[in-house]
Design an enzyme around this catalytic site. Sequence first.
Site, PDB file in Angstrom:
ATOM      1  N   HIS A  56       0.846  -0.907  -0.153  1.00  0.00           N
ATOM      2  CA  HIS A  56       0.429  -0.090  -0.053  1.00  0.00           C
ATOM      3  C   HIS A  56       0.450   1.339   0.213  1.00  0.00           C
ATOM      4  CE1 HIS A  56       0.779  -0.950   4.429  1.00  0.00           C
ATOM      5  NE2 HIS A  56       0.435   0.903   4.846  1.00  0.00           N
ATOM      6  N   HIS A  58       1.494   4.259   1.579  1.00  0.00           N
ATOM      7  CA  HIS A  58       1.769   4.666   3.157  1.00  0.00           C
ATOM      8  C   HIS A  58       3.473   4.735   3.174  1.00  0.00           C
ATOM      9  CE1 HIS A  58      -1.505   3.773   5.681  1.00  0.00           C
ATOM     10  NE2 HIS A  58      -1.414   5.041   5.286  1.00  0.00           N
ATOM     11  N   ASP A  60       6.035   5.040   5.321  1.00  0.00           N
ATOM     12  CA  ASP A  60       6.364   3.549   5.998  1.00  0.00           C
ATOM     13  C   ASP A  60       6.942   2.014   4.974  1.00  0.00           C
ATOM     14  OD1 ASP A  60       4.184   3.132   6.890  1.00  0.00           O
ATOM     15  OD2 ASP A  60       4.931   1.916   8.338  1.00  0.00           O
ATOM     16  N   HIS A  61       6.088   1.973   3.729  1.00  0.00           N
ATOM     17  CA  HIS A  61       6.600   0.771   2.737  1.00  0.00           C
ATOM     18  C   HIS A  61       6.700   1.126   1.664  1.00  0.00           C
ATOM     19  CE1 HIS A  61       3.487  -1.803   6.104  1.00  0.00           C
ATOM     20  NE2 HIS A  61       3.726   0.226   6.248  1.00  0.00           N
ATOM     21  N   HIS A 114      -7.227  -1.119   5.830  1.00  0.00           N
ATOM     22  CA  HIS A 114      -6.677  -0.343   6.101  1.00  0.00           C
ATOM     23  C   HIS A 114      -6.141   1.042   5.188  1.00  0.00           C
ATOM     24  CE1 HIS A 114      -2.740   1.132   7.929  1.00  0.00           C
ATOM     25  NE2 HIS A 114      -2.171   0.902   6.697  1.00  0.00           N
ATOM     26  N   ASP A 133      -0.520  -4.608   6.161  1.00  0.00           N
ATOM     27  CA  ASP A 133      -0.772  -3.750   7.607  1.00  0.00           C
ATOM     28  C   ASP A 133      -2.435  -3.893   7.309  1.00  0.00           C
ATOM     29  OD1 ASP A 133       1.662  -2.650   8.176  1.00  0.00           O
ATOM     30  OD2 ASP A 133       1.295   0.225   7.732  1.00  0.00           O
ATOM     31  N   HIS A 171       4.688  -4.484  10.585  1.00  0.00           N
ATOM     32  CA  HIS A 171       4.944  -4.383  12.032  1.00  0.00           C
ATOM     33  C   HIS A 171       5.716  -4.958  13.339  1.00  0.00           C
ATOM     34  CE1 HIS A 171       4.097  -0.050  10.538  1.00  0.00           C
ATOM     35  NE2 HIS A 171       3.889  -0.834   9.492  1.00  0.00           N
TER      36      HIS A 171
HETATM   37 FE    FE Z   1       2.658   0.298   8.421  1.00  0.00          FE
HETATM   38 ZN    ZN Z   2      -0.126   1.631   6.120  1.00  0.00          ZN
END
Ligand code: FE
Ligand code: ZN
Length: 256
Positions: A56, A58, A60-61, A114, A133, A171
Amino acid sequence: MPLDIRLVPMFADNYGFLIHDPVSGDTAAVDPGEPGPIIAALEAAGWPLTLILNTHHHEDHVGGNLALKARYGAQIIGPAADRDRIPGLDRGVGEGDLVEIGRHAAHVLEVHGHTRSHIAYWFAADQAVFCGDTLFALGCGRLFEGTAADMWQSLQALRALPPETRVYCAHEYTQSNCRFALSVDGASPALLARAEAITAARAEGIATVPSTIALERATNPFLRADVPEFIAAAGLAGLPAVEVFAEIRRRKDSFR
Ligand code: FE
Ligand code: ZN
């Protein structure tokens, strides 16, 4: 020869992953939130990077996408519906598409909730799913863009994968997820046993990822919204599963 799968910790509690096919030499990075740890892991292993698989959009990905693409010429694959939100996307995929690393194929599953366009990569023959996530060890992702119904449907799809499937979530949230799970379902023997194993692993700094579908089915509160004993323990008898799920998700959002 089986895929060689390695965890690459990044930021405070993210996991990226390297997936390497020893026959072709092809190597994929799943959700490289930052480039440095991925480059270090590739160099330590002596692997090139051929693919980037995003679950996805985001940051942090996907934060490492462009730097890794520039360095290695890797092809970036991610959800087709997020073409404008995934940096450097080369190939957009959706439900039913196949992604290959050498001769190892992953089925793309759409697992929204998410975000509105979140996907998972399920390597059926290799018994592994990379679910970003969506499903976490003892938890699930927050509902940022999707509804409780979206997420419940996604979790049911993941829950239906073969029990031995390893769950590579993005995570290390397991210990705090476990505290919440115990607050809802604390009389469950399977959960109590798992809680002990988690405490022991984290005390030694050992990752709790991957989990398995079997373990999640037995203990993850978000996969148990249609299990009578769980519904009773949560004090939600009489509600349909999707509403049980929605209520458990709300409780988790405000759990401290
Ligand atoms: Fe994440
Ligand atoms: Zn995420």
